[in-house]
Design a protein around this motif. Sequence first.
Motif, PDB file in Angstrom:
ATOM      1  N   ASP A 169       0.909  -1.016  -0.215  1.00 54.68           N
ATOM      2  CA  ASP A 169      -0.073  -0.016  -0.081  1.00 54.68           C
ATOM      3  C   ASP A 169       0.855   1.260  -0.029  1.00 54.68           C
ATOM      4  N   VAL A 170       0.235   2.410  -0.314  1.00 52.93           N
ATOM      5  CA  VAL A 170       0.885   3.542  -0.195  1.00 52.93           C
ATOM      6  C   VAL A 170       0.049   4.633   0.546  1.00 52.93           C
ATOM      7  N   ASP A 171       0.737   5.747   0.977  1.00 49.49           N
ATOM      8  CA  ASP A 171       0.014   6.582   1.665  1.00 49.49           C
ATOM      9  C   ASP A 171      -0.860   7.695   0.799  1.00 49.49           C
ATOM     10  N   GLU A 172      -1.700   8.447   1.490  1.00 53.43           N
ATOM     11  CA  GLU A 172      -2.725   9.224   0.743  1.00 53.43           C
ATOM     12  C   GLU A 172      -1.934  10.161  -0.334  1.00 53.43           C
ATOM     13  N   GLU A 173      -0.721  10.345  -0.410  1.00 54.85           N
ATOM     14  CA  GLU A 173      -0.118  11.295  -1.242  1.00 54.85           C
ATOM     15  C   GLU A 173       0.726  10.215  -2.311  1.00 54.85           C
ATOM     16  N   GLY A 174       0.538   8.868  -2.012  1.00 54.98           N
ATOM     17  CA  GLY A 174       1.350   7.933  -2.986  1.00 54.98           C
ATOM     18  C   GLY A 174       2.585   7.520  -2.635  1.00 54.98           C
ATOM     19  N   LYS A 175       2.979   7.730  -1.579  1.00 57.60           N
ATOM     20  CA  LYS A 175       4.237   7.437  -0.977  1.00 57.60           C
ATOM     21  C   LYS A 175       4.367   5.956  -0.360  1.00 57.60           C
ATOM     22  N   VAL A 176       5.431   5.150  -0.641  1.00 57.72           N
ATOM     23  CA  VAL A 176       5.556   4.154   0.173  1.00 57.72           C
ATOM     24  C   VAL A 176       6.226   4.154   1.423  1.00 57.72           C
ATOM     25  N   LYS A 177       5.271   3.699   2.342  1.00 54.81           N
ATOM     26  CA  LYS A 177       5.563   3.615   3.786  1.00 54.81           C
ATOM     27  C   LYS A 177       6.834   2.640   3.924  1.00 54.81           C
ATOM     28  N   LEU A 178       7.690   3.180   4.439  1.00 51.07           N
ATOM     29  CA  LEU A 178       9.527   2.443   4.844  1.00 51.07           C
ATOM     30  C   LEU A 178       9.223   1.339   5.803  1.00 51.07           C
ATOM     31  N   GLU A 179       8.461   1.329   6.775  1.00 49.68           N
ATOM     32  CA  GLU A 179       8.011   0.670   7.600  1.00 49.68           C
ATOM     33  C   GLU A 179       7.234  -0.558   7.109  1.00 49.68           C
ATOM     34  N   ASP A 180       6.341  -0.339   6.232  1.00 49.15           N
ATOM     35  CA  ASP A 180       5.643  -1.430   5.696  1.00 49.15           C
ATOM     36  C   ASP A 180       6.473  -2.326   4.677  1.00 49.15           C
ATOM     37  N   LEU A 181       7.387  -1.542   4.005  1.00 49.15           N
ATOM     38  CA  LEU A 181       8.446  -2.131   3.164  1.00 49.15           C
ATOM     39  C   LEU A 181       9.356  -3.252   4.028  1.00 49.15           C
ATOM     40  N   LYS A 182       9.771  -2.774   5.238  1.00 50.42           N
ATOM     41  CA  LYS A 182      10.500  -3.640   6.186  1.00 50.42           C
ATOM     42  C   LYS A 182      10.067  -4.784   6.552  1.00 50.42           C
ATOM     43  N   ALA A 183       8.778  -4.486   6.909  1.00 45.00           N
ATOM     44  CA  ALA A 183       7.897  -5.621   7.429  1.00 45.00           C
ATOM     45  C   ALA A 183       7.511  -6.626   6.233  1.00 45.00           C
ATOM     46  N   ALA A 184       7.477  -6.216   5.270  1.00 48.68           N
ATOM     47  CA  ALA A 184       7.180  -7.156   4.048  1.00 48.68           C
ATOM     48  C   ALA A 184       8.304  -8.239   3.665  1.00 48.68           C
ATOM     49  N   ILE A 185       9.455  -7.849   4.049  1.00 52.60           N
ATOM     50  CA  ILE A 185      10.782  -8.456   3.685  1.00 52.60           C
ATOM     51  C   ILE A 185      10.612  -9.961   4.374  1.00 52.60           C
ATOM     52  N   ARG A 186      11.006 -11.059   3.491  1.00 56.16           N
ATOM     53  CA  ARG A 186      11.112 -12.198   4.049  1.00 56.16           C
ATOM     54  C   ARG A 186      12.547 -12.776   3.699  1.00 56.16           C
ATOM     55  N   PRO A 187      12.597 -13.978   4.488  1.00 52.68           N
ATOM     56  CA  PRO A 187      14.017 -14.528   3.948  1.00 52.68           C
ATOM     57  C   PRO A 187      14.171 -15.059   2.431  1.00 52.68           C
ATOM     58  N   THR A 188      12.940 -15.230   1.855  1.00 50.08           N
ATOM     59  CA  THR A 188      12.777 -15.771   0.468  1.00 50.08           C
ATOM     60  C   THR A 188      12.881 -14.614  -0.498  1.00 50.08           C
ATOM     61  N   THR A 189      12.874 -13.278  -0.051  1.00 47.96           N
ATOM     62  CA  THR A 189      12.637 -12.015  -0.603  1.00 47.96           C
ATOM     63  C   THR A 189      13.859 -11.691  -1.764  1.00 47.96           C
ATOM     64  N   ILE A 190      13.850 -11.659  -3.186  1.00 47.60           N
ATOM     65  CA  ILE A 190      14.719 -11.578  -3.865  1.00 47.60           C
ATOM     66  C   ILE A 190      14.924 -10.295  -4.532  1.00 47.60           C
ATOM     67  N   LEU A 191      13.823  -9.569  -4.790  1.00 43.82           N
ATOM     68  CA  LEU A 191      13.725  -8.534  -5.528  1.00 43.82           C
ATOM     69  C   LEU A 191      12.688  -7.447  -4.793  1.00 43.82           C
ATOM     70  N   ILE A 192      13.122  -6.354  -4.972  1.00 44.16           N
ATOM     71  CA  ILE A 192      12.309  -4.947  -4.509  1.00 44.16           C
ATOM     72  C   ILE A 192      12.216  -4.229  -5.745  1.00 44.16           C
ATOM     73  N   SER A 193      10.962  -3.920  -6.598  1.00 42.09           N
ATOM     74  CA  SER A 193      10.680  -2.898  -7.523  1.00 42.09           C
ATOM     75  C   SER A 193       9.876  -1.829  -7.165  1.00 42.09           C
ATOM     76  N   VAL A 194      10.424  -0.782  -6.978  1.00 38.70           N
ATOM     77  CA  VAL A 194       9.603   0.568  -6.747  1.00 38.70           C
ATOM     78  C   VAL A 194       9.876   1.446  -7.641  1.00 38.70           C
ATOM     79  N   MET A 195       8.735   2.036  -8.439  1.00 35.83           N
ATOM     80  CA  MET A 195       9.005   2.972  -9.364  1.00 35.83           C
ATOM     81  C   MET A 195       9.675   4.338  -8.697  1.00 35.83           C
ATOM     82  N   TYR A 196      10.388   5.265  -9.423  1.00 33.25           N
ATOM     83  CA  TYR A 196      11.066   6.473  -8.966  1.00 33.25           C
ATOM     84  C   TYR A 196      10.157   7.384  -9.005  1.00 33.25           C
ATOM     85  N   ALA A 197       9.155   7.832  -9.830  1.00 31.06           N
ATOM     86  CA  ALA A 197       8.283   8.600  -9.659  1.00 31.06           C
ATOM     87  C   ALA A 197       6.835   8.010 -10.187  1.00 31.06           C
TER      88      ALA A 197
END
Length: 394
Positions: free
Chosen positions: A122-150
């Motif tokens: 999810d993103v916030d109401e302004e369209g930004k990724v929440k870094l705490e959500d990103l950290k919480a989503a990481i697993r031992p099996t995570t191989i790639l993070i893809s987030v658009m620059y803008a």
Amino acid sequence: MDRLIYLDNAATTKTAPEVVEAMLPYFTEKFGNPSSVYSFAASNKEDITCQRERIAEVLGANANEIYFTAGGSESDNWALKATAEAYQDKGNHIITTKIEHHAILHTGEYLEKRGFEVTYLDVDEEGKVKLEDLKAAIRPTTILISVMYANNEIGTIEPIKEIGEIAHEHGILFHTDAVQAFGQVPINVDECHIDMLSASGHKLNGPKGIGFLYIRKGVKIRSFVHGGSQERKRRAGTENVPGIIGLGTAVKRAADTMEDRAKKETQLRDYLIERVLAEIPYCKLNGHRTDRLPNNANFSFRFIEGESLLIMLDMKGICGSSGSACTSGSLDPSHVLLAIGLPHEIAHGSLRLTLNEEITKEEIDYVVESLKEIVTRLRSMSPLYEDFIKKQGN
């Protein structure tokens, strides 16, 4: 049509005259296949290398890390599919966001059908990724993070450097779709810890049908097109020499003009935003107010349909859009606007205006006056607006 005011530069841009001029000889006098051994064709191979070096310099990369593609969608597909294949022994989990371009989202769906797991943040109401959500989503099996620059619709610039740092701290590859941002804002792949980056020529006054994927040296990504030794055996097929020349020329032009262009576009963008918000009631700006692309303004107008708004703007010689050109014709509201929390009925009344360096203040004034007239007219035909006004009066 007496005038044309083109405000859909996020969809595509006009190819700059100097770009066309640079390309023309490669259709006629310098038409050789770069893979041929004779000197007439071999000179084209040297010219391709020159463009690769130009692009790499703008990114702070090495020339051998730039791979030419047919555009942003191919680059996005390559980054996700080939990474998934190459690193599946390490894990099967990919993280992206709900507001990505469909080249990422649909590729994610494709990979899910083949056994990979994809988390759509999810993103916030302004369209930004929440870094705490990103950290919480990481697993031992995570191989790639893809987030658009803008974001291509609402213009919000993501905290790319911080995302890259998180990815590298966990030993995860980081890809960014920079199709909208490259050439608009400064990007350094080392400073932002970017392992792969997608870009497209026609978004920065270059030709259509050409783009590139930056792949950091050491990233174990597989070949995407088989059948030849082009692009260091990772992307087979005779090189689009005119397109590559045009792309390199456009990239240099964008880098050389970026500071002055961004300053002008930001000033006119803010002038447009301030006038619209002050003079048209029941509308809102979508995306972050300041952390946004210099040329992007995205509004939602209550009680109207975006399609009707676009048609009436077109009648006045104004070109805009309601979202991504890749979803043009869809009756569904923008997935980006829904992701930032807009209800369907408001998301349907959206308008994206994206400027270029040629736009003038007088043209912005004409656009705002036209918008005021059109929105008033459309609302006068809306039963919902009539009911709303009656309730406001009670």
